[in-house]
Scaffold this active site. Structure first.
Site, PDB file in Angstrom:
ATOM      1  N   TRP A  94       3.428   4.961   0.125  1.00 45.36           N
ATOM      2  CA  TRP A  94       3.726   3.532  -0.107  1.00 45.36           C
ATOM      3  C   TRP A  94       4.940   3.402  -1.022  1.00 45.36           C
ATOM      4  O   TRP A  94       5.105   4.203  -1.939  1.00 45.36           O
ATOM      5  CB  TRP A  94       2.524   2.861  -0.777  1.00 45.36           C
ATOM      6  N   PHE A 105      -4.564   6.428  -3.109  1.00 43.41           N
ATOM      7  CA  PHE A 105      -6.011   6.673  -3.061  1.00 43.41           C
ATOM      8  C   PHE A 105      -6.320   8.053  -2.480  1.00 43.41           C
ATOM      9  O   PHE A 105      -7.328   8.680  -2.847  1.00 43.41           O
ATOM     10  CB  PHE A 105      -6.688   5.584  -2.207  1.00 43.41           C
ATOM     11  N   ILE A 148       1.688  -0.881  -7.096  1.00 34.62           N
ATOM     12  CA  ILE A 148       2.260  -2.102  -7.673  1.00 34.62           C
ATOM     13  C   ILE A 148       1.182  -3.184  -7.657  1.00 34.62           C
ATOM     14  O   ILE A 148       0.548  -3.417  -6.628  1.00 34.62           O
ATOM     15  CB  ILE A 148       3.463  -2.606  -6.839  1.00 34.62           C
ATOM     16  N   HIS A 206      -7.485  -5.131  -6.055  1.00 32.39           N
ATOM     17  CA  HIS A 206      -7.279  -3.874  -5.335  1.00 32.39           C
ATOM     18  C   HIS A 206      -6.505  -2.870  -6.197  1.00 32.39           C
ATOM     19  O   HIS A 206      -6.805  -1.672  -6.207  1.00 32.39           O
ATOM     20  CB  HIS A 206      -6.491  -4.151  -4.044  1.00 32.39           C
TER      21      HIS A 206
END
Ligand code: DLZ
Length: 158
Positions: free
Chosen positions: A29, A61, A84, A90
């Site tokens: 990401w 994760f 971020i 989350h």
């Protein structure tokens, strides 16, 4: 957390790290930031004449489970990712899972784990720590240096 107060240790010597098996696991990401973190880690390891194995995972994760597998055949694992903050909780769950998981990998395996996970409120904060042109910090390089330094220490303690 501020980078002020970081150690300015004596640079590592390629001879003292020779033979160490190092792996880098990097999330995917936020590509621009990740490119900087990966480049910083690889360049630090390259300067030490180490030849790390580089493995990509989808998101932060997934860092711990892959780090655990790499730890079985490594002396040091450098984990890189960036999370971020968004508008939901989350962020907290991904950060906690990745952080707690990486701590567990280190303790369960006895292998040095470098913590190169950025947890930022904004893209700008992440870019400023990514070791890119104009960044004020290079957390990928720092995590690689810390992992190798810790692996050397563990080798002398055993
Ligand atoms: C789902 C998600 C979100 C919202 N944000 C990030 C992030 O900022 N950085 C990151 O590395 N990963 C993010 N992910 C993906 C999760 O880490 C994970 O890959 C997915 O939940 C699938 O397990």
């Amino acid at each position: 957390m501020s980078g002020t107060g970081a150690v300015s240790a004596t640079p590592l010597d390629p001879e003292e790290v020779a033979g160490l098996r190092v792996a880098v696991v990097a999330a995917s990401w936020h590509q621009q930031v990740m490119d900087g973190l990966v480049a910083g880690a690889l360049s630090t390891l390259g300067r030490l004449r180490l030849e790390p194995r580089l493995v990509r995972v989808p998101g932060s994760f997934e860092l711990p489970v892959v780090a655990a597998t790499l730890a079985a055949s490594s002396d040091a694992v450098v984990a890189l990712g960036v999370v971020i903050r968004g508008g939901t909780p989350h962020f907290d769950y991904v950060c906690r899972a990745a952080t707690d998981g990486l701590v567990r990998v280190g303790l369960d395996s006895g292998v040095a784990v470098g913590f190169g996970l950025l947890t930022c409120d904004t893209d700008e904060q992440a870019l400023d720590r990514a070791g890119l042109p104009g960044s004020s910090e290079d957390k990928g390089a720092e995590a690689a240096d810390a992992a190798v330094r810790t692996a050397v220490l563990l080798r002398t303690l055993r």
